[in-house]
Design a protein around this motif. Structure first.
Motif, PDB file in Angstrom:
ATOM      1  N   ARG A  46       6.179  12.119  -5.260  1.00 12.61           N
ATOM      2  CA  ARG A  46       4.846  11.829  -5.825  1.00 12.61           C
ATOM      3  C   ARG A  46       4.704  10.345  -6.165  1.00 12.61           C
ATOM      4  NH1 ARG A  46       2.032  13.759  -3.490  1.00 12.61           N
ATOM      5  NH2 ARG A  46       0.372  13.146  -4.893  1.00 12.61           N
ATOM      6  N   ASN A  98       0.844  -1.195   0.000  1.00 14.33           N
ATOM      7  CA  ASN A  98       0.000   0.000   0.000  1.00 14.33           C
ATOM      8  C   ASN A  98       0.882   1.248   0.000  1.00 14.33           C
ATOM      9  OD1 ASN A  98       0.445   1.100   2.673  1.00 14.33           O
ATOM     10  ND2 ASN A  98      -0.803  -0.544   3.501  1.00 14.33           N
ATOM     11  N   ARG A  99       0.242   2.373  -0.220  1.00 18.30           N
ATOM     12  CA  ARG A  99       0.979   3.615  -0.395  1.00 18.30           C
ATOM     13  C   ARG A  99       1.851   3.968   0.800  1.00 18.30           C
ATOM     14  NH1 ARG A  99      -3.825   7.105  -3.269  1.00 18.30           N
ATOM     15  NH2 ARG A  99      -3.965   5.741  -5.052  1.00 18.30           N
ATOM     16  N   SER A 143       5.439   2.336   0.720  1.00 15.43           N
ATOM     17  CA  SER A 143       6.409   2.616  -0.338  1.00 15.43           C
ATOM     18  C   SER A 143       7.600   3.368   0.238  1.00 15.43           C
ATOM     19  CB  SER A 143       5.758   3.437  -1.448  1.00 15.43           C
ATOM     20  OG  SER A 143       4.702   2.714  -2.013  1.00 15.43           O
ATOM     21  N   ALA A 182       4.264   8.431  -2.966  1.00 10.20           N
ATOM     22  CA  ALA A 182       2.917   8.690  -2.441  1.00 10.20           C
ATOM     23  C   ALA A 182       1.864   7.827  -3.140  1.00 10.20           C
ATOM     24  CB  ALA A 182       2.565  10.170  -2.583  1.00 10.20           C
ATOM     25  N   HIS A 183       2.180   7.363  -4.333  1.00 12.58           N
ATOM     26  CA  HIS A 183       1.246   6.527  -5.095  1.00 12.58           C
ATOM     27  C   HIS A 183       1.643   5.057  -5.097  1.00 12.58           C
ATOM     28  CE1 HIS A 183      -1.440   9.654  -6.503  1.00 12.58           C
ATOM     29  NE2 HIS A 183      -0.370  10.430  -6.522  1.00 12.58           N
TER      30      HIS A 183
END
Length: 176
Positions: free
Chosen positions: A73, A2-3, A6, A76-77
């Motif tokens: 970014r 999941n985010r 990461s 975050a994804h």
């Protein structure tokens, strides 16, 4: 993954120290663990952000801010990011570290003479001929990490072994 799980790894070192070779060995090792991995390689990204680079301090500041933002970014994804970039000033790497909570900094250490021997792109030759005045480690300083999560001596270990050491650190730090 999941985010929130990461992370990013910044692999830093002098030009031609072995960063890209290590990243090439590391990416598949991380993908085998089920991670989605994106490599942000400085030369490739630079072609987009500064297609005719001058390597001035202001341009480098802009470039590394943009690189850190792109990495933040992606993380975050839910994407694991491998930064393959010299980032000659600590402030560049610290910017990414402050924006990405789960972050590993790897210092690829290699004597300048060995880097110069390995230099396939001709970076050091251009510096010695005066065609470039901003080569990190030659005309401009390279600020090595003070407290990296891992140090790799690329003059003494193979890129596969270096990648395995980084993978093992990832497993201990983030996947246990």
């Amino acid at each position: 993954m999941n985010r929130s799980e990461s992370f990013a790894i910044w692999i830093t070192g002098l030009p031609a120290s072995g960063k890209s070779t290590i990243v090439s060995a590391l990416q598949p090792q991380l993908e085998v663990l089920g991670l989605t991995v994106e490599v942000l390689e400085s030369d490739e990204v630079r072609r987009i952000i500064t297609p005719i680079p001058t390597y001035s301090e202001a341009e480098r500041d802009l470039f590394y801010r943009a690189l850190a933002f792109a990495g933040q970014r992606l993380v975050a994804h839910g994407v694991t990011v491998l930064f393959d970039a010299t980032a000659s000033r600590r402030i560049y790497r610290d910017l990414a570290k402050s924006a990405i909570p789960r972050f590993i900094e790897v210092a690829v250490e290699c004597p300048l003479a060995t880097c110069m021997e390995r230099d396939k792109k001709g970076t050091y030759r251009k510096g010695q001929l005066g065609e470039s005045l901003t080569v990190p480690g030659l005309q401009s300083p390279y600020e090595a990490p003070l407290n990296p999560d891992l140090r790799i001596d690329s003059a003494t270990i193979s890129s596969d072994d270096a990648a395995s050491r980084i993978r093992d650190l990832v497993k201990r730090k983030f996947l246990s």
